[in-house]
Design a protein around this motif. Structure first.
Motif, short mmCIF file in Angstrom:
data_model
loop_
_atom_site.label_atom_id
_atom_site.label_comp_id
_atom_site.label_asym_id
_atom_site.label_seq_id
_atom_site.Cartn_x
_atom_site.Cartn_y
_atom_site.Cartn_z
N GLY A 404 11.82 -8.92 23.00
CA GLY A 404 10.46 -8.86 22.48
C GLY A 404 9.54 -8.03 23.36
O GLY A 404 8.67 -7.30 22.87
N THR A 405 9.75 -8.12 24.67
CA THR A 405 8.92 -7.36 25.59
C THR A 405 9.00 -5.87 25.28
O THR A 405 7.99 -5.17 25.27
N VAL A 406 10.22 -5.39 25.02
CA VAL A 406 10.41 -3.97 24.73
C VAL A 406 9.68 -3.60 23.45
O VAL A 406 8.98 -2.58 23.37
N VAL A 407 9.82 -4.47 22.43
CA VAL A 407 9.17 -4.19 21.15
C VAL A 407 7.65 -4.19 21.31
O VAL A 407 6.95 -3.30 20.81
N GLY A 408 7.14 -5.18 22.06
CA GLY A 408 5.70 -5.26 22.28
C GLY A 408 5.17 -4.00 22.95
O GLY A 408 4.19 -3.40 22.52
N ILE A 409 5.85 -3.57 24.03
CA ILE A 409 5.45 -2.35 24.73
C ILE A 409 5.54 -1.16 23.79
O ILE A 409 4.64 -0.31 23.73
N GLY A 410 6.62 -1.10 23.02
CA GLY A 410 6.79 -0.01 22.05
C GLY A 410 5.63 0.04 21.07
O GLY A 410 5.11 1.12 20.77
N TYR A 411 5.20 -1.13 20.59
CA TYR A 411 4.11 -1.14 19.61
C TYR A 411 2.80 -0.66 20.22
O TYR A 411 2.07 0.09 19.58
N ILE A 412 2.49 -1.09 21.45
CA ILE A 412 1.21 -0.61 21.98
C ILE A 412 1.29 0.87 22.32
O ILE A 412 0.29 1.57 22.23
N LEU A 413 2.48 1.37 22.67
CA LEU A 413 2.61 2.80 22.94
C LEU A 413 2.53 3.61 21.64
O LEU A 413 1.98 4.70 21.60
N ALA A 414 3.11 3.05 20.56
CA ALA A 414 3.25 3.82 19.33
C ALA A 414 1.98 3.81 18.49
O ALA A 414 1.68 4.79 17.80
N ASN A 416 -1.41 3.39 19.26
CA ASN A 416 -2.73 3.41 19.90
C ASN A 416 -3.47 4.73 19.68
O ASN A 416 -4.45 5.02 20.33
N LYS A 417 -2.95 5.56 18.79
CA LYS A 417 -3.60 6.84 18.51
C LYS A 417 -3.74 7.03 17.02
O LYS A 417 -2.92 6.55 16.24
N HIS A 418 -4.79 7.76 16.60
CA HIS A 418 -4.91 8.10 15.19
C HIS A 418 -3.77 9.02 14.80
O HIS A 418 -3.32 9.79 15.63
N PRO A 419 -3.23 9.00 13.59
CA PRO A 419 -3.69 8.17 12.47
C PRO A 419 -3.12 6.76 12.48
O PRO A 419 -3.36 6.02 11.54
N LEU A 420 -2.37 6.43 13.52
CA LEU A 420 -1.74 5.10 13.53
C LEU A 420 -2.41 4.23 14.57
O LEU A 420 -1.75 3.60 15.39
N TYR A 421 -3.75 4.19 14.56
CA TYR A 421 -4.44 3.37 15.53
C TYR A 421 -4.54 1.94 14.99
O TYR A 421 -5.30 1.66 14.09
N LEU A 422 -3.73 1.07 15.55
CA LEU A 422 -3.68 -0.30 15.02
C LEU A 422 -3.98 -1.33 16.10
O LEU A 422 -4.03 -2.53 15.82
N THR A 423 -4.17 -0.89 17.33
CA THR A 423 -4.35 -1.83 18.44
C THR A 423 -5.48 -2.82 18.16
O THR A 423 -6.56 -2.42 17.73
N GLY A 424 -5.17 -4.10 18.39
CA GLY A 424 -6.20 -5.12 18.24
C GLY A 424 -6.42 -5.60 16.82
O GLY A 424 -7.21 -6.50 16.57
#
Lengths: 563, 360
Positions: A404-414, A416-424
């Motif tokens: 899960g840690t890897v997936v979590g890190i992957g999600y915040i890396l992937a 966090n930028k437009h057009p895929l800004y989903l953080t938070g």
């Protein structure tokens, strides 16, 4: 190769005659790439890059950091994985053997006890270790009067992990032992073998692939575990998953965090691959239909009582853990005052009510979505031929292998930028949960579909149903029980998830598990226990509701947990 | 309501290795007449089930044409072909009751509920299922499931009824009973039927004609009598019943075939057009076509009895003959009249020319 391309093209042309099917397949493939493969790809890219160029610097940095502190973390994680695998499998084997072969009293009770840890949050073990063996621990302080006992470190963590994960091994091994036809043991006895020889020469060798499989699964689970080490590991005994988390949330160093995640990923994925593509193919026997009861006693009365004693001891520890959680939740101050009170629940209600609603909303929305997607993928993978089918099967099952840690890190890396800004956002949590628990549905759906004889669907077609009607009237109704089973599993997992989600929660969207963690970290053990109790209660209620629906509507009484 | 196959061929390609091909059905031609029951008979892997699945529409032939009722149905999917299949596994829908299973096809046709009920009731009465309407499939015995499958197939009044080894999952006694019943119902409703089996007794009992297949090809097509008594080749003669084979030299062919076996000349009716003078051929004689006597110069073959199995009504003998590897098998049908021989007896074997048959 050319022929391959041509035949892929042909299958594509075939599909284009059914635009709905083609659309669904393309959409699913795209989603799997975007929400499973892409975050993983980001972890790899970020960990191998320094200032935009390919480099091993992040790895050399983390491995030499602070006199090899992270190297120690890697070593600790691997050591803990192996120890949990061996010890957990040993206990699970004794349990499974006693219950399937030794005819000990109270089998239903023991079976229930062994499945309880599966439906509780993965850090309950850690919480209990602190409550029992910590500074104010019931055993260490109250019973033994130790002054400065510490539950932190290797021993406490091993206890918590074995307790948390041995049920997984138990379910695997029970299945394996049940599938070994007792007539084989009868035959061995008939040929003159004594009981121990039969175990040594027949039962054990036949169950070796299951043992290997269960060890590998426990190794992967232990490596991926986040909740227990976060609570118990401490600074003296660093664990990789926790260090990767601290590197990112504590120091904001994404490159180093990604490098640690990558280091964590390698042994997990290797063990998973070994299990899936090699060990699981080595299973000797599969008996279809109901397991037959053994006609004679495989275990001498003396051995039976020894096994019964061991099972009682294991059950005692599990009960002790849950009893301490329950008492902790109601105790005024754990270890100091045993007066019963509801103040912990009042506190939780005040502080954590919002997170209860959030968690319910997230699990309630993501679970059916994951279940439906899982069923659709299972159907496509088993019954349809199309380009990308193998990829769909592989990528949809991949989440099982990813810590899960890897997936979590992957999600915040992937994202966090437009057009895929989903953080938070709520969406990032939902997507993470959906794609993380898709494998549960896929696995259940595939198992059911493989049991449905294709001639049953052909019979519907033969009687005049088109493919759409056949799916609606025959295939879908037959998949419904599997769908509800997968709902239970993914709901439990969503409710108790922490390792990936801890990276994705925000001030707006909170999760109960993360709240429980912060209560533990700030030393409010009683509140954490009360919070955990509420979580387990919600899960039990949800399970009861789903089972009730199943029983009323589909007349199935098959145990949901026996999957 | 005829079914016609013209030059139907099915080639399967290996999923993993596209260069590997397997011809399952090879140039099959057959015309099945209205109301006729034809059996596809052959060992497993001979292509009989594939041929059936091509007719039902579950497989598409690589080459050739399929006509139902004179209409070309090559591009008609299985659900649009008015044929009904009785599956080997019965394929009863496990989530529906017996009634719902039988009414499934009628419901798909959009028939009214009340009418479905009455049609289903009628067929259940015919099949002896009336008491079981509300049962779940899991509560049925094998024979009952078989009846439900048959009822479900015929209630829609299909033009063609297809049977895919329907009795192979039943025990021997039930199998005998069901095959008579299947034949009775087929004749009662007069539905053109195709029946796939590897069991020759079953084929003999239920069929008007039998199509014997091997390696994807038709080996022989004929009535059960023709198939048994006048097999056209070694495969058919060997696959159906038991047979003795004697190698011979063809001397002349006219209305009768004259052949030389064991330095004696014999004449047989000429059934097989491929038998030519001056070539080697094989004489086929079924065990019941042979008689056992005292050994003599006139006998077909002389030999020694190596096995004698007394079954009451019949006696089965195996006779070993010098220069032959295979023993001759003979059945005596009236041991009281023909006398009993025992192992070790020197005997002579004779036959009636009408019971013998020359093949290539």
């Amino acid at each position: 190769m050319k022929q391959r391309i041509i035949s892929s093209w042909h299958s594509f042309i075939q599909l284009s005659k059914d635009p709905l099917l083609l659309g669904v397949i393309l959409l699913l493939l795209l989603s799997l790439v975007l929400f499973i493969i892409y975050p993983l790809y980001k972890v790899v890219v970020v960990s191998f890059q320094v200032n935009g160029a390919f480099s091993f610097k992040n790895f050399t940095d983390v491995l030499t950091y602070s006199n090899g502190y992270y190297l120690k973390a890697l070593f600790n994680s691997l050591w803990m994985g192996v120890a949990t695998a061996v010890l957990g499998t040993l206990i699970a084997y004794i349990f499974a053997y006693s219950l399937t072969r030794a005819n000990i009293p109270g089998r239903r009770f023991f079976n229930l006890i062994a499945t309880i840890p599966i439906i509780s949050p993965p850090f309950i073990g850690a919480l209990a270790v602190i409550m029992l063996f910590g500074r104010n621990g019931f055993i260490s302080s109250t019973l033994l009067g130790m002054q400065n006992a510490s539950a932190y470190g290797a021993k406490g963590l091993l206890f918590a992990q074995v307790l948390t994960f041995f049920p997984v091994a138990y379910i695997t091994l029970r299945g394996v032992l049940e599938s070994i036809s007792p007539t084989l043991e009868d035959a061995a006895m008939d040929l003159g073998g004594n009981r121990f020889t039969i175990f040594r020469k027949v039962t054990l060798p036949l169950s070796i692939p299951g043992v290997a499989s269960s060890m590998l699964i426990l190794f992967v689970e232990s490596l991926a575990d986040f909740g227990n080490p976060l609570v118990l590991a401490g600074a003296q005994f660093p664990i990789l998953s926790v260090q990767a988390y601290l590197e990112i949330t504590g120091m904001g160093n994404f490159a180093k965090g990604a490098a640690l995640a990558f280091i964590l990923l390698v042994p997990s994925v290797s063990a998973y691959m070994l299990q899936k593509y090699w060990v699981s193919k080595k299973q000797y026997v599969t008996v279809t239909g109901k397991p037959t009861q053994s006609s004679n006693d495989l275990v001498s009365p003396k051995a039976r009582w020894i096994l019964f004693g061991v099972c009682c001891l294991i059950a005692f520890f599990i009960i002790l853990v849950y009893a301490s959680i329950v008492f902790g939740a109601f105790a005024e101050s754990w270890g100091n005052s045993s007066k019963l009170t509801l103040q912990n629940f009042v506190y939780v209600w005040r502080v954590g009510f919002e997170s209860v609603l959030d968690t319910l909303a997230i699990a309630g929305l993501s679970t059916p979505a994951a279940g439906i997607l899982g069923m659709i993928i299972a159907f496509l993978v088993v019954r349809k031929k199309f380009w990308g089918r193998k990829f769909m099967e592989f990528s949809s099952m991949l989440s099982f292998a990813l810590p899960g840690t890897v997936v979590g890190i992957g999600y915040i890396l992937a994202f966090n930028k437009h057009p895929l800004y989903l953080t938070g956002t709520l969406l990032i949590l939902l997507l993470n949960f959906i794609f993380r628990y898709i494998p549960v549905g896929v696995q259940g759906g595939v198992a059911v579909l493989k049991q449905i004889d294709p001639s049953i669907e052909e019979a519907a077609v033969d009687l005049g149903a088109d493919s759409n009607k056949t799916f609606q009237r025959v295939t879908l109704p037959l998949m419904v029980p599997a769908f509800f089973s997968s709902l239970i599993f993914s709901f439990v997992r969503s409710m108790t998830a922490i390792s990936a989600a801890i990276f994705l929660v925000s001030a707006r969207w909170k999760l109960m598990t993360v709240q429980i963690m912060s209560q533990v970290e700030s030393g409010r053990i009683g509140a954490a226990a009360a919070f955990s109790l509420i979580l387990v209660a919600i899960i039990l209620v949800a399970m009861a509701v789903i089972k009730l629906i199943l029983r009323l509507k589909y007349h199935t009484t098959s145990s949901i947990l026996s999957q | 309501m005829s079914v016609t196959l013209v030059k139907v061929t099915k080639i399967f390609t290996d999923q993993d290795d596209k260069s590997k091909e397997f011809t399952a059905v090879d140039d099959v031609n057959i015309e099945i007449k209205e109301g006729e029951m034809v059996t596809f008979l052959g060992p497993s892997g001979c292509g009989k089930t594939t041929t059936l699945r091509i007719i039902s529409g579950f497989e598409k032939q690589t080459k050739g044409d399929v006509y139902i009722d004179g209409t070309l149905v090559n591009d008609l999917p299985a659900n649009k072909r008015n044929s009904s299949m009785v599956f080997q596994s019965y394929a009863i829908f496990p989530h529906l009751t017996v009634e719902e299973n039988i009414g499934f096809g009628l419901e798909l046709k959009g028939m009214k509920k009340s009418q479905i009920k009455s049609e289903v009731d009628v067929i259940m009465r015919t099949m002896g299922l009336s008491a079981l309407g509300s049962r779940q499939p899991s509560q049925l015995s094998g024979g009952q499931q078989q009846r439900v499958a048959l009822a479900r197939a015929i209630v829609t009044k299909p033009r063609v009824l297809l049977f895919d080894e329907p009795l192979s999952n039943l025990d021997a006694k039930l199998r005998d009973q069901m095959r008579t019943e299947i034949r009775r119902i087929q004749q009662q409703f007069g539905i053109t039927s195709i029946y796939v089996t590897h069991d020759q007794d079953e084929a003999m009992t239920v069929s008007d004609r039998i199509m014997v297949m091997d390696k994807g090809r038709i080996q022989q097509l004929g009535t059960p009598f023709e198939i048994y008594s006048r097999p056209t080749n070694h495969f058919v003669a060997d696959f159906i019943g038991r047979a003795n084979f004697f190698s011979c030299m063809v001397k002349s062919v006219s209305d009768v075939v004259t052949v030389e076996v064991n330095q004696k000349q014999y004449q047989f009716p000429a059934f097989n057009k491929d038998v030519k003078a001056g070539k080697r051929a094989t004489v086929v004689i079924r065990p019941e076509g042979l008689h056992i006597q005292k050994n003599s110069e006139q006998a077909f073959f002389n030999g020694k009895i190596t096995e004698a199995v007394y079954l009451g009504a019949t006696v089965e003998y195996e006779i070993s003959v010098k220069g032959r590897t295979e023993p001759i098998v003979a059945i005596s049908y009236n041991p009281v009249k023909e006398g009993l021989y025992k192992v070790g007896d020197e005997v002579g074997v004779t036959f009636d020319p009408i019971s013998a048959h020359v093949i290539l």
